[in-house]
Design a protein around this motif. Structure first.
Motif, PDB file in Angstrom:
ATOM      1  N   VAL A  90      53.684  68.810 107.552  1.00  0.00           N
ATOM      2  CA  VAL A  90      55.037  69.314 107.331  1.00  0.00           C
ATOM      3  C   VAL A  90      55.186  70.652 108.047  1.00  0.00           C
ATOM      4  CG1 VAL A  90      56.778  69.892 105.617  1.00  0.00           C
ATOM      5  CG2 VAL A  90      54.997  68.219 105.063  1.00  0.00           C
ATOM      6  N   ASP A  91      56.025  70.673 109.071  1.00  0.00           N
ATOM      7  CA  ASP A  91      56.286  71.916 109.798  1.00  0.00           C
ATOM      8  C   ASP A  91      57.292  72.739 109.000  1.00  0.00           C
ATOM      9  OD1 ASP A  91      56.594  73.916 111.626  1.00  0.00           O
ATOM     10  OD2 ASP A  91      57.864  72.771 113.000  1.00  0.00           O
ATOM     11  N   ASP A  92      56.810  73.818 108.387  1.00  0.00           N
ATOM     12  CA  ASP A  92      57.623  74.619 107.477  1.00  0.00           C
ATOM     13  C   ASP A  92      58.305  75.762 108.227  1.00  0.00           C
ATOM     14  OD1 ASP A  92      58.771  75.760 105.264  1.00  0.00           O
ATOM     15  OD2 ASP A  92      56.905  76.562 104.442  1.00  0.00           O
ATOM     16  N   HIS A  93      59.290  75.394 109.059  1.00  0.00           N
ATOM     17  CA  HIS A  93      60.115  76.371 109.789  1.00  0.00           C
ATOM     18  C   HIS A  93      59.257  77.336 110.613  1.00  0.00           C
ATOM     19  CE1 HIS A  93      63.569  74.995 107.399  1.00  0.00           C
ATOM     20  NE2 HIS A  93      62.748  75.029 106.364  1.00  0.00           N
ATOM     21  N   SER A  94      58.302  76.779 111.338  1.00  0.00           N
ATOM     22  CA  SER A  94      57.421  77.599 112.173  1.00  0.00           C
ATOM     23  C   SER A  94      58.161  78.107 113.405  1.00  0.00           C
ATOM     24  CB  SER A  94      56.195  76.787 112.605  1.00  0.00           C
ATOM     25  OG  SER A  94      55.470  76.322 111.488  1.00  0.00           O
ATOM     26  N   ALA A  95      57.690  79.247 113.892  1.00  0.00           N
ATOM     27  CA  ALA A  95      58.291  79.832 115.082  1.00  0.00           C
ATOM     28  C   ALA A  95      57.292  79.917 116.234  1.00  0.00           C
ATOM     29  CB  ALA A  95      58.827  81.231 114.760  1.00  0.00           C
ATOM     30  N   ASP A  96      56.163  79.242 116.089  1.00  0.00           N
ATOM     31  CA  ASP A  96      55.110  79.355 117.105  1.00  0.00           C
ATOM     32  C   ASP A  96      54.741  78.019 117.741  1.00  0.00           C
ATOM     33  OD1 ASP A  96      53.911  78.114 114.984  1.00  0.00           O
ATOM     34  OD2 ASP A  96      52.101  79.369 114.968  1.00  0.00           O
ATOM     35  N   GLY A  97      55.609  77.012 117.591  1.00  0.00           N
ATOM     36  CA  GLY A  97      55.307  75.720 118.200  1.00  0.00           C
ATOM     37  C   GLY A  97      54.279  74.920 117.432  1.00  0.00           C
ATOM     38  N   THR A  98      54.200  75.112 116.128  1.00  0.00           N
ATOM     39  CA  THR A  98      53.224  74.401 115.298  1.00  0.00           C
ATOM     40  C   THR A  98      53.312  72.889 115.481  1.00  0.00           C
ATOM     41  OG1 THR A  98      52.911  76.087 113.591  1.00  0.00           O
ATOM     42  CG2 THR A  98      52.688  73.797 112.908  1.00  0.00           C
ATOM     43  N   ALA A  99      54.531  72.343 115.452  1.00  0.00           N
ATOM     44  CA  ALA A  99      54.694  70.888 115.551  1.00  0.00           C
ATOM     45  C   ALA A  99      54.198  70.355 116.889  1.00  0.00           C
ATOM     46  CB  ALA A  99      56.160  70.515 115.348  1.00  0.00           C
ATOM     47  N   GLN A 100      54.506  71.066 117.968  1.00  0.00           N
ATOM     48  CA  GLN A 100      54.085  70.617 119.293  1.00  0.00           C
ATOM     49  C   GLN A 100      52.567  70.659 119.424  1.00  0.00           C
ATOM     50  OE1 GLN A 100      55.908  69.223 121.593  1.00  0.00           O
ATOM     51  NE2 GLN A 100      54.193  68.997 123.026  1.00  0.00           N
ATOM     52  N   VAL A 101      51.958  71.714 118.900  1.00  0.00           N
ATOM     53  CA  VAL A 101      50.493  71.826 118.958  1.00  0.00           C
ATOM     54  C   VAL A 101      49.856  70.700 118.148  1.00  0.00           C
ATOM     55  CG1 VAL A 101      48.515  73.238 118.277  1.00  0.00           C
ATOM     56  CG2 VAL A 101      50.489  74.303 119.373  1.00  0.00           C
ATOM     57  N   ALA A 102      50.440  70.388 116.998  1.00  0.00           N
ATOM     58  CA  ALA A 102      49.917  69.303 116.169  1.00  0.00           C
ATOM     59  C   ALA A 102      49.978  67.983 116.925  1.00  0.00           C
ATOM     60  CB  ALA A 102      50.704  69.213 114.862  1.00  0.00           C
ATOM     61  N   LYS A 103      51.101  67.725 117.564  1.00  0.00           N
ATOM     62  CA  LYS A 103      51.268  66.489 118.327  1.00  0.00           C
ATOM     63  C   LYS A 103      50.257  66.407 119.461  1.00  0.00           C
ATOM     64  CE  LYS A 103      54.708  63.907 121.015  1.00  0.00           C
ATOM     65  NZ  LYS A 103      56.104  63.914 121.541  1.00  0.00           N
ATOM     66  N   GLU A 104      50.071  67.503 120.180  1.00  0.00           N
ATOM     67  CA  GLU A 104      49.133  67.522 121.309  1.00  0.00           C
ATOM     68  C   GLU A 104      47.689  67.357 120.819  1.00  0.00           C
ATOM     69  OE1 GLU A 104      49.971  71.230 123.156  1.00  0.00           O
ATOM     70  OE2 GLU A 104      51.840  70.539 124.106  1.00  0.00           O
ATOM     71  N   THR A 105      47.380  67.938 119.672  1.00  0.00           N
ATOM     72  CA  THR A 105      46.030  67.816 119.122  1.00  0.00           C
ATOM     73  C   THR A 105      45.725  66.370 118.757  1.00  0.00           C
ATOM     74  OG1 THR A 105      46.108  70.075 118.240  1.00  0.00           O
ATOM     75  CG2 THR A 105      44.493  68.576 117.278  1.00  0.00           C
ATOM     76  N   ALA A 106      46.691  65.706 118.143  1.00  0.00           N
ATOM     77  CA  ALA A 106      46.497  64.303 117.761  1.00  0.00           C
ATOM     78  C   ALA A 106      46.334  63.426 118.992  1.00  0.00           C
ATOM     79  CB  ALA A 106      47.675  63.828 116.920  1.00  0.00           C
ATOM     80  N   GLU A 107      47.138  63.675 120.007  1.00  0.00           N
ATOM     81  CA  GLU A 107      47.041  62.884 121.238  1.00  0.00           C
ATOM     82  C   GLU A 107      45.711  63.118 121.941  1.00  0.00           C
ATOM     83  OE1 GLU A 107      50.500  64.151 123.320  1.00  0.00           O
ATOM     84  OE2 GLU A 107      51.862  62.760 122.282  1.00  0.00           O
ATOM     85  N   ALA A 108      45.266  64.371 121.979  1.00  0.00           N
ATOM     86  CA  ALA A 108      43.992  64.686 122.630  1.00  0.00           C
ATOM     87  C   ALA A 108      42.815  64.059 121.898  1.00  0.00           C
ATOM     88  CB  ALA A 108      43.810  66.204 122.709  1.00  0.00           C
ATOM     89  N   SER A 109      42.970  63.842 120.595  1.00  0.00           N
ATOM     90  CA  SER A 109      41.901  63.228 119.804  1.00  0.00           C
ATOM     91  C   SER A 109      41.938  61.711 119.854  1.00  0.00           C
ATOM     92  CB  SER A 109      42.000  63.685 118.334  1.00  0.00           C
ATOM     93  OG  SER A 109      41.931  65.084 118.233  1.00  0.00           O
ATOM     94  N   GLY A 110      42.981  61.167 120.482  1.00  0.00           N
ATOM     95  CA  GLY A 110      43.142  59.722 120.518  1.00  0.00           C
ATOM     96  C   GLY A 110      43.503  59.139 119.165  1.00  0.00           C
ATOM     97  N   LYS A 111      44.077  59.972 118.270  1.00  0.00           N
ATOM     98  CA  LYS A 111      44.405  59.525 116.921  1.00  0.00           C
ATOM     99  C   LYS A 111      45.877  59.799 116.590  1.00  0.00           C
ATOM    100  CE  LYS A 111      40.159  58.315 115.838  1.00  0.00           C
ATOM    101  NZ  LYS A 111      39.403  59.000 114.803  1.00  0.00           N
ATOM    102  N   ALA A 112      46.730  59.705 117.603  1.00  0.00           N
ATOM    103  CA  ALA A 112      48.142  60.016 117.386  1.00  0.00           C
ATOM    104  C   ALA A 112      48.778  59.104 116.349  1.00  0.00           C
ATOM    105  CB  ALA A 112      48.908  59.916 118.714  1.00  0.00           C
ATOM    106  N   HIS A 113      48.238  57.882 116.198  1.00  0.00           N
ATOM    107  CA  HIS A 113      48.819  56.934 115.245  1.00  0.00           C
ATOM    108  C   HIS A 113      48.585  57.351 113.786  1.00  0.00           C
ATOM    109  CE1 HIS A 113      44.604  55.812 115.748  1.00  0.00           C
ATOM    110  NE2 HIS A 113      44.674  55.171 114.595  1.00  0.00           N
ATOM    111  N   LEU A 114      47.645  58.265 113.561  1.00  0.00           N
ATOM    112  CA  LEU A 114      47.359  58.709 112.198  1.00  0.00           C
ATOM    113  C   LEU A 114      48.285  59.834 111.744  1.00  0.00           C
ATOM    114  CD1 LEU A 114      43.440  58.876 112.133  1.00  0.00           C
ATOM    115  CD2 LEU A 114      44.925  56.996 111.416  1.00  0.00           C
ATOM    116  N   LEU A 115      48.896  60.534 112.686  1.00  0.00           N
ATOM    117  CA  LEU A 115      49.670  61.735 112.365  1.00  0.00           C
ATOM    118  C   LEU A 115      51.154  61.432 112.254  1.00  0.00           C
ATOM    119  CD1 LEU A 115      49.707  64.830 111.948  1.00  0.00           C
ATOM    120  CD2 LEU A 115      50.037  65.039 114.432  1.00  0.00           C
ATOM    121  N   HIS A 116      51.754  61.929 111.180  1.00  0.00           N
ATOM    122  CA  HIS A 116      53.191  61.772 110.955  1.00  0.00           C
ATOM    123  C   HIS A 116      53.781  63.159 110.744  1.00  0.00           C
ATOM    124  CE1 HIS A 116      52.396  57.456 110.331  1.00  0.00           C
ATOM    125  NE2 HIS A 116      51.313  57.884 109.697  1.00  0.00           N
ATOM    126  N   LEU A 117      54.595  63.597 111.684  1.00  0.00           N
ATOM    127  CA  LEU A 117      55.172  64.936 111.646  1.00  0.00           C
ATOM    128  C   LEU A 117      56.561  64.903 111.025  1.00  0.00           C
ATOM    129  CD1 LEU A 117      54.248  66.273 115.205  1.00  0.00           C
ATOM    130  CD2 LEU A 117      53.579  67.326 113.053  1.00  0.00           C
TER     131      LEU A 117
END
Length: 411
Positions: A90-117
């Motif tokens: 849950v991205d709680d009104h972040s101002a530092d790109g938290t959601a984008q970093v989370a998405k990129e981390t999941a993709e880099a791990s090859g586990k994007a299907h596990l993450l729900h933003l």
């Protein structure tokens, strides 16, 4: 001199009770990894079909956590748990790109299907920010119909087998809630001086053996890592029932253990919904917090944020705490020095004995955090600092600045 002798004897008596009759809180023996053979857990779970393993969904509230997510989120994505596992961040009104970093981390791990933003809705009145984000994450998690929900902070780096151990413990011991006090960062001088004491005081406030005893009402949890059975969360009415709590982890544990005990009053009710109310709290040696506390100010603010909340905002409890901290932690060294200087050897001997008992009690925590043994001798000075932090917490509350965290101030 009679008063000084009486205070010295009273302090000694308190430490004898703490060492011998306070749930063995100081032994650091309630550990998630202690006596656990993870390979055996994995083998037994692998022998079962994935459909028979409990399903788990992790809920991660994240507010401006872009700097730690590449490590913390990845540690969740690579858990070796063979059952169904999903993650809701849950991205709680972040101002530092938290959601984008989370998405990129999941993709880099090859586990994007596990993450729900998901993005948090605006904070309504009567909620703390973290609980509001967690509640929305739990609502999303429930769309996957999980058996358990893992509530974890965004700054926690999980050991690869952490979820395996949590689920195994919950299933084997039929627990509604399993929580671990993760290993806090202990690298800088101030962290080595003060962080082990923070854990020591927490264990003294909530003796883990008593928390883990179904026959006792004592309940506590550590919010960085909590595995809770979905049916138990439903039974207490969800997170909305604790929406005003700043110390949300222990409040949640109290609700789960309390409602479980009431449910057990009738066997037919327990059989109907599986209510147990059993909880477990311990230390983790392998799962750790990434949150740095490099100086005194950062630790001070961390403690002052909720210390007065722990006292229920009561001036009387505050005065009692200040007096109690002085009696328990400051009387022994003062009595030792004063007794030697004035030739009152009985006071000096009693105070020395108490000081040694205090050091003995603190040493296992210092050892657990792999700090130099000499830090165990510093507990009186450490306690004095924590006493000042508690007083400052009350002053902040009286000034309307209590509970400040990540840009929010709660009344």
């Amino acid at each position: 001199m009679a008063i000084a002798l009486g205070l010295a004897l009273l302090s000694l008596s308190i430490w004898l009770v703490l060492l011998l009759g306070w749930g063995g809180f100081w032994l650091c023996d309630q550990r998630l990894e202690l006596g656990t053979d993870c390979s055996e857990d994995s083998t037994s779970q692998d022998s079962m079909s994935e459909s028979r393993l409990p399903s788990v969904c992790a809920v991660v509230p994240a507010r401006n956590e872009a700097d730690v997510l590449p490590v913390s989120l990845r540690s969740l994505l690579v858990q070796n748990y063979p059952g169904n596992f999903q993650i809701v961040l849950v991205d709680d009104h972040s101002a530092d790109g938290t959601a984008q970093v989370a998405k990129e981390t999941a993709e880099a791990s090859g586990k994007a299907h596990l993450l729900h933003l998901i993005s948090a809705e605006p904070l309504p009145a009567g909620w703390s920010g973290k609980l509001w984000a967690m509640d929305q994450g739990v609502q999303k998690a429930q769309t996957f119909s999980p058996d358990y929900i893992l509530l974890t902070d965004a700054d926690i780096e999980h050991d690869t087998a952490n979820l395996n151990r949590l689920v195994s413990k919950a299933v084997k011991q039929d627990l509604d809630l399993v929580s671990v006090m993760v290993r806090l960062r202990c690298e800088s001088f101030w962290e080595k001086l003060l962080i082990p004491a923070f854990v020591f005081f927490f264990m003294k406030l909530y003796p883990f053996r008593w928390v883990n005893n179904p026959a006792r009402k004592m309940a506590g949890a550590a919010g960085g890592c909590i595995l809770i059975r979905q049916s138990a969360l439903d039974r207490i009415g969800g997170l909305q029932t604790i929406r005003r709590a700043l110390i949300d982890d222990c409040t949640l544990a109290q609700r789960v253990k309390g409602t479980g005990n009431r449910e057990q009053e009738t066997a037919d009710t327990e059989a109907r919904d599986g209510a147990t109310g059993r909880i477990w709290l311990g230390l983790s040696d392998l799962t750790q917090s990434l949150r740095p506390y490099p100086n005194l100010k950062t630790i001070w603010n961390m403690v002052a944020r909720t210390a007065y909340t722990q006292l229920n905002y009561s001036p009387l409890l505050l005065l009692g705490t200040l007096a109690g901290m002085g009696l328990v932690y400051l009387v022994p060294p003062i009595g030792l020095v004063g007794g030697i200087l004035t030739g009152q050897w009985a006071i000096a001997l009693i105070s020395l004995t108490t000081y040694l008992l205090m050091t003995l009690a603190y040493f296992p925590t210092v050892r657990f955090y792999r700090c130099p043994p000499g830090f165990a001798l510093c507990l009186p000075a450490i306690a004095f600092l924590y006493t000042l932090m508690t007083l400052d917490s009350a002053i902040r509350h009286w000034r309307g600045k209590g509970g400040a965290w990540k840009g929010r101030v709660y009344p």
